[in-house]
Design an enzyme around this catalytic site. Structure first.
Site, PDB file in Angstrom:
ATOM      1  N   HIS A 138      -1.356   8.340   5.974  1.00 50.37           N
ATOM      2  CA  HIS A 138      -1.732   7.051   5.377  1.00 50.37           C
ATOM      3  C   HIS A 138      -3.124   6.679   5.918  1.00 50.37           C
ATOM      4  O   HIS A 138      -3.984   6.290   5.153  1.00 50.37           O
ATOM      5  CB  HIS A 138      -0.698   5.986   5.735  1.00 50.37           C
ATOM      6  N   HIS A 198      -9.657   3.120   0.766  1.00 48.80           N
ATOM      7  CA  HIS A 198      -8.234   2.771   0.657  1.00 48.80           C
ATOM      8  C   HIS A 198      -7.975   2.153  -0.723  1.00 48.80           C
ATOM      9  O   HIS A 198      -8.366   1.009  -0.969  1.00 48.80           O
ATOM     10  CB  HIS A 198      -7.876   1.788   1.768  1.00 48.80           C
ATOM     11  N   CYS A 222       0.806  -1.220   0.000  1.00 53.56           N
ATOM     12  CA  CYS A 222       0.000   0.000   0.000  1.00 53.56           C
ATOM     13  C   CYS A 222       0.842   1.274   0.000  1.00 53.56           C
ATOM     14  O   CYS A 222       0.298   2.374   0.016  1.00 53.56           O
ATOM     15  CB  CYS A 222      -0.961  -0.011   1.185  1.00 53.56           C
TER      16      CYS A 222
END
Lengths: 455, 87
Positions: free
Chosen positions: A344, A380, A202
């Site tokens: 994040h 996400h 990610c």
């Protein structure tokens, strides 16, 4: 033009010990070499925003791109909400000839849409017929996390196991090969420099920008298209649903499901999309009169080594802290010089570790930077997150605003100290001058970027 | 039996999605070479075969595929195969 002699730079960058091992010297992996990197082109396909213009509006309005997904419910997944990007076939067909279009699956379509938009946004011409020569000074760094998993699951698996291998055709390899997106982007734009795929789970998109910066500063490229992509479908959702890391408690309220930093956060919302940034040497951008969104001032990447409480799926707090410190040092900036953090911040327990690491490095109280999570609006986007969120960061610096960090009204008590610094609608007119972008990924890998407004 | 002109028209329709050569000024006829003139790559050729097999209900062996060098060679192959199979 260069701050350091080229030979020194190459030796420094390529010398042993530059892989970012935590126990080594931090300076070993700092990307602080020569020249300045200008962000001059942006392209994006995000949930609820099929292009840059729509994405800008989504951020300005603080609008959610997350929706209820009946296909997830029908398959019995616990999480029935997701961010699904729209692939605009009509736009693709404008610049992709049919012979290439037929080879494109969703991951390559998304990557191509974002890359072409960034290229044209930077003011470069596009030749749909691909008739001119390749440009050896243009590089491509494009990555993803799980890639063409839909093609593997829907087509390759059933056909091979069903004895229909011959009928699969010849284009499946490029659809699932790890470098497929990078190769397709290079072919569409005629990039003749280094064309590489990159993956750090990610953190992939942010890692791509680190690599782009290196290519510019070593002199290998004059410009780099740095991007990343992820599809959003039941196979991707299923992977994470099985891990119990997706929220299951907000299926009836999709726009409230992604809750970074909230005490009622219960997991992330899966999403997909693509983002691409054209990064070029500052002097070149200035010379051609390009619009400069912002400067990529510094970058740092490391790994917690899955030690000190770090695991495959959880960041080591020490590793995160060192990464943040390294990025600041690489940018030559003190913590107090950062106005804004694009975190994040996924809406999982990892938010607490991230914010605590930030609090350990940055000034506290009112001096703590403004902080928001783009994931609160679009979910996400996994491998695409670092790119899409860097684009969000660049837009906020360039246009002088901060986007809403949604659904964090009930700040988790463990990080209550940053509560007043989480961006609400009232702060939308705050114009940040500097920004820190954090990206973390499975494997305990960390990337931090520092951006600065161009003027 | 299918007429040769009909076969040619259908082959050209099936070929069209694989042509990478810019359309401006492009003339496609029986003499057009797949690789040199139409810029159809070898991987595309395999996919073209699948299209031909499905459309004309024929089978193209790997050996026959090597004879596919021009548009005309494909038309002749299909004509011969369908004639045989329809006889």
């Amino acid at each position: 033009m260069c701050d350091f002699p080229q030979a020194f730079l190459l030796k420094w960058i390529l010398s042993p010990g530059t892989t970012g091992v935590v126990s080594g010297e931090r300076k070993a992996s700092i990307v602080r070499v020569s020249g300045r990197a200008a962000v001059t082109g942006l392209g994006v396909v995000a949930p609820g925003a099929p292009n840059l213009s729509a994405f800008t509006s989504l951020l300005l309005e603080g609008r959610s791109g997350i929706s209820y997904r009946p296909e997830a419910a029908e398959l019995g997944l616990g999480c029935n909400v997701a961010g699904v990007p729209e692939i605009r076939e009509d736009i693709l067909n404008q610049f992709v000839i049919p012979a290439r279009r037929r080879a494109m699956n969703p991951v390559i379509s998304l990557a191509t849409l974002a890359a072409v938009e960034s290229w044209q946004d930077a003011g470069f011409a596009l030749d749909p017929q691909m008739s001119g020569p390749a440009d050896p000074r243009t590089g491509v760094v494009f990555g993803n996390c799980v890639g063409g998993i839909d093609t593997v699951c829907e087509t390759i698996g059933p056909m091979v196991l069903g004895g229909q291998t011959r009928q699969m055709g010849s284009r499946r390899v490029e659809q699932v090969m790890y470098s497929g997106a990078a190769a397709s982007v290079a072919g569409t734009l005629g990039a003749g420099g280094p064309v590489v795929a990159i993956s750090t789970a990610c953190a992939t998109g942010a890692s791509g920008l680190v690599q782009a910066m290196r290519l510019l500063r070593t002199g290998e490229c004059d410009r780099v298209i740095a991007g990343s992509v992820e599809t959003s479908n039941v196979f991707v959702w299923g992977l994470f649903d099985a891990m119990r890391v997706l929220t299951r408690e907000w299926n009836d309220q999709p726009e409230r499901a992604s809750r970074p930093m909230s005490g009622s956060a219960s997991g992330f919302v899966p999403a997909g999309g693509a983002g691409a940034l054209v990064v070029e040497r500052w002097e070149d951008a200035m010379a051609r009169g390009a619009r400069i969104y912002c400067e990529l001032v510094g970058a740092f990447e490391n790994c917690g080594g899955q030690r000190s409480a770090g695991t495959m799926s959880r960041q080591s707090p020490e590793g995160m802290r060192k990464c943040i410190e390294g990025a600041l040092e690489g940018a030559g900036m003190a913590p107090g010089e950062i106005d804004y953090i694009n975190g994040h911040l996924t809406s999982t327990a990892g938010d607490l570790d991230e914010v605590k690491a930030l609090m350990a490095v940055m000034s506290t109280g009112e001096a703590f930077p403004w902080i928001n999570s783009t994931k609160s609006l679009i979910g996400h986007t996994l491998g695409a997150a670092g790119s899409i969120e860097s684009i969000a960061t660049a837009l906020q610096l360039y246009k002088g605003f901060l986007h809403l960090s949604a659904n964090s009204e009930d700040v988790h008590p463990e990080i209550a100290g940053v509560g007043p610094r989480i961006v609400r609608r009232e702060q939308s007119s705050v114009a940040p001058r500097t920004a820190l972008k954090t990206s973390f990924g499975f494997g305990d890998v960390n990337v931090c970027l520092v951006f600065r407004r161009a003027n | 039996m299918v007429k040769e002109d009909d076969i040619r028209a259908q082959v050209l329709d099936l070929l069209a999605p694989f042509i990478r050569r810019a359309p401006s000024g492009l003339v496609v006829n029986d003499d057009s070479r797949l690789v040199e003139d139409l810029e159809i790559d070898s991987a595309d050729t395999f996919d073209l075969v699948l299209s031909l097999e499905e459309h004309f209900h024929i089978s193209v062996s790997d050996e026959s595929l090597r004879c596919f060098t021009t548009v005309g060679s494909i038309v002749q192959f299909v004509r011969g195969t369908t004639t045989t199979e329809n006889a």
